[in-house]
Enzyme design. Structure first.
Site, short mmCIF file in Angstrom:
data_model
loop_
_atom_site.label_atom_id
_atom_site.label_comp_id
_atom_site.label_asym_id
_atom_site.label_seq_id
_atom_site.Cartn_x
_atom_site.Cartn_y
_atom_site.Cartn_z
N SER A 558 0.19 -12.02 45.95
CA SER A 558 -0.99 -12.65 46.50
C SER A 558 -1.33 -12.00 47.84
CB SER A 558 -0.78 -14.16 46.62
OG SER A 558 -2.00 -14.82 46.83
N ASP A 645 -6.85 -16.11 36.88
CA ASP A 645 -6.50 -16.43 38.26
C ASP A 645 -7.77 -16.76 39.05
OD1 ASP A 645 -5.54 -16.57 40.84
OD2 ASP A 645 -4.31 -14.78 40.69
N HIS A 677 -2.87 -18.09 38.68
CA HIS A 677 -2.34 -17.44 39.87
C HIS A 677 -0.81 -17.41 39.87
CE1 HIS A 677 -2.74 -15.80 43.88
NE2 HIS A 677 -1.93 -16.71 44.36
#
Length: 704
Positions: A558, A645, A677
């Site tokens: 991320s 996501d 995600h």
């Protein structure tokens, strides 16, 4: 020539379809922005081609992947139960069953109202009076993805509220189950955010919905048994910088509606017995002031304990009247630079304070009478600790979770009256795991500006002490949102350690390990510190003899994936490989578009390049996709993403990999076509996913 040096002929090469992005007099040609069109058949075909190519390139690792998956599976007690948590007249716990992907949520009745010792449950023994509340495996039937976003039983124990996402886009459908009959009620609420809750009397549901940019912006009140379109809007926040959430105090006295950006927060309070009334503000928002409040009763008065950073960088704790929260403040725990107060949990007779000191999480018991905090001590040099599983208002014990790199997750009950600590469970690790076979330590790496960066290490001692000779190393980093990467145990990591790999975490600026200033020094126009800190940590580990660039792999996900992309450009010769999970590598394009999920609220973290040319220039100088360099030998790169996501769109790593290939980089893209995600759902699927990544990593460092 090794297997990874021979490229199959069918290397995916998306057709360049140049578009021009214009901001602040700067024209940027983007050859692959067209990949953002998720519903375009050409885009799906390209992602499927990328997956096929990655499968072909990693086919030689199939056996290793299966061995690692088997190791994870064989070390895990597959049929197991969690430690029961007391709420009302029941013990609540979850089961896992060998061969099943998802947990089974259960409860069993208390032996007596005075029973505060959780039953020692045996997976092979029938639990008297056990009731299955929800079986995730049944709910997931017919779906490739399954996730619970809300799960709560009403105070009287008669109803279950649960929210399910079967796409991976974090939009949950709420349902209510009658626990007496086992049947679902007609109430069905689609497209909610996570974290819905019952009112204390069980007659209402409080839930949150999102706007078009996937920002939780509205809190709703639903009366059970009525039509959803009659639900009352309790609160709406129009400012796109703020997320909204709601929940009841542990005392069940108030509903607290909280909203916050990265740097500012505000709370509204509403009596739980008058949910159709008007909420009142606790403290009106002030730019840059964050606070969080918890209800308690002290000397017969309803009070709020408020943790805040108003003229207190690392926060202080004050007490105010719940009826007049803007009135007089009593300082309970003063601000102390370097001791970052994280949160307070209040119970009827005492409180618990969470804080960070010397780079580690701490817990302390708060005395309401004199304001003293008694730290709960542990004897390991590195660890993580937190209070969880404490829903009751007046318990005689505090449930504490503890773990470290070498100690599996452990649950204690702390007797408040005596201070005695009762071990309730330690995560079983099968196959003869002995923590004495492993060691953990912290070293300090000098950054280019003289700042000392903590680096945590864990290794298997049979391969020698860390630093005695260069060893393969897996270096992890994150460094954003004041999020701390604490030393926690991992079963899957043992497959690396047992092959001689040292696992390390670089606690770079932008994270929260060393206090609020640590975070401030790694965001906005200081964001480059995050990247250079990670590079400096890697160089220190190489220079100190822990590893070499040829056997060093970096990983981040991320915002940590942005870190990975940045260090690949900054110091490509320092790493043999880079593993980037759902990586935020096209950050500037995303943050320039306020219509995309999360963009506006992210301006407090990264800056606003849409309106500020200085921020635009600064972000353009580091965002990975725009800074891929010609004539550079990049490390091997594996980017892992998910089609659904919502937080970091698949298009970012897809574009990045395409650009890397243009300059000759050995880059692979693995896109889960049904996931979000957090990746795939289901524990076996997750184990396979992690085994895939570890096998790739071991192949890169030659430890396979």
């Amino acid at each position: 020539m090794s297997s990874h040096d021979t490229l199959p002929a069918s290397v995916p090469a998306p057709e360049p379809r140049p578009t021009i992005r214009r901001h602040h007099g700067d024209d940027v040609e983007d050859r692959y922005e067209w990949l953002r069109a998720k519903d375009d058949a050409d885009v799906i075909a390209h992602l499927e081609a990328e997956n096929a190519y990655t499968d072909a390139r990693t086919a030689h690792l199939a056996g290793l992947r299966e061995r690692i998956f088997s190791e994870i599976k064989e070390r895990t007690l597959e049929t197991d139960l969690s430690v029961p948590v007391r709420r009302g007249q029941w013990w609540y716990y979850s089961r896992t069953v060998e061969g099943s992907q998802y947990g089974i949520h259960c409860r069993a009745p208390l032996a007596s109202p005075e029973d505060w010792t959780p039953p020692r449950l045996d997976a092979d023994t029938e639990v008297p009076g056990e009731q299955i509340l929800l079986d995730g495996n049944v709910e997931a039937e017919g779906h490739d993805f399954f996730s619970l976003g809300s799960f709560e039983v009403s105070t009287d124990g008669t109803r279950l509220l649960y929210g399910v996402d079967v796409e991976g886009d974090e939009r949950y459908t709420l349902r209510v189950r009658d626990l007496v009959t086992g049947e679902n009620l007609p109430d069905v609420i689609p497209d909610t955010f996570a974290g819905a809750t019952f009112s204390p009397d069980g007659a209402f549901i409080v839930y949150t919905t999102v706007d078009d940019a996937w920002r939780p912006d509205t809190v709703w009140l639903h009366e059970i048994g009525t039509a959803v379109d009659a639900d009352q809007k309790l609160f709406h926040e129009p400012d796109e910088r703020y997320w909204v959430g709601a929940g009841f105090t542990r005392s069940d006295r108030y509903l607290m509606i909280g909203l916050g950006s990265s740097i500012t927060s505000e709370e509204w309070i509403l009596d739980a017995d008058d949910l159709r009334g008007e909420p009142r503000v606790v403290w009106p928002r002030r730019e840059g002031v964050e606070y969080d409040s918890e209800h308690a009763v002290v000397d017969g008065e309803d009070v709020l304990f408020i943790l805040h950073n108003d003229d207190a960088l690392d926060f202080e704790l004050v007490r105010v009247s719940a009826e007049d929260p803007a009135g007089a403040r009593t300082v309970v725990v003063p601000h102390l630079p370097g001791r970052r107060l994280l949160g307070v949990s209040t119970f009827r007779d005492w409180g618990v304070l969470g804080y960070r000191r010397e780079g580690l999480a701490r817990l302390g018991l708060l005395d309401y009478v004199d304001g003293t905090v008694e730290e709960i001590g542990f004897d390991e040099p590195l660890y993580t600790v937190g209070a969880s599983g404490n829903p009751e208002w007046a318990p005689p014990v505090l449930r504490v979770g503890f773990g470290s790199f070498v100690t599996p997750g452990t649950v204690y009950d702390l007797d408040i009256a005596t201070g005695e600590r009762h071990l309730r469970k330690r995560q079983p690790v099968l196959g003869g795991y002995d923590p004495a076979d492993y060691a953990q330590a912290r070293v300090w790496a000098p950054a280019s500006d003289g700042t000392r960066i903590p680096v945590s290490l864990v290794w298997k001692t049979s391969f020698g002490e860390a630093g005695s000779a260069p060893r393969p190393m897996h270096l992890y980093g994150y460094g954003s949102y004041e999020h701390s990467i604490d030393p926690g145990f991992s079963v899957s990591r043992l497959s690396e350690l047992d092959r001689g790999v040292i696992f390390a975490v670089a606690h770079v600026r932008g994270g929260g390990e060393m206090g609020r200033q640590w975070y401030e020094d790694g965001k906005l126009l200081a964001k480059r510190n995050t990247f250079t800190d990670f590079v400096d940590c890697a160089r220190h580990l190489v220079d100190s003899g822990y590893t070499t660039p040829e056997i060093l792999v970096a990983e981040g996900g991320s915002a940590g994936g942005l870190l990975m992309g940045a260090v690949a450009n900054l110091a490509p010769d320092l790493f043999a490989g880079i593993l980037a999970g759902v990586p935020f590598v096209d950050a500037l394009t995303t943050i320039l578009d306020p219509s995309l999920p999360l963009t506006v609220i992210e301006w407090d973290e990264w800056g606003d390049p849409l309106h500020d040319p200085d921020v635009y220039a600064y972000m353009k100088s580091y965002t990975p996709y725009e800074n891929v360099r010609e004539g550079v030998r990049y490390p091997r790169i594996l980017a892992v993403t998910s089609l659904n996501d919502t937080r970091v769109l698949y298009v970012e790593p897809a574009k990045w990999v395409a650009r890397l290939r243009e300059v000759g980089a050995d880059a692979l893209l693995k896109c889960e076509m049904v996931a979000g995600h957090g990746g795939v759902s289901g524990r076996y699927n997750s184990w396979h996913e992690r085994a895939y990544e570890i096998a790739w990593l071991l192949d890169v460092v030659g430890a396979a």
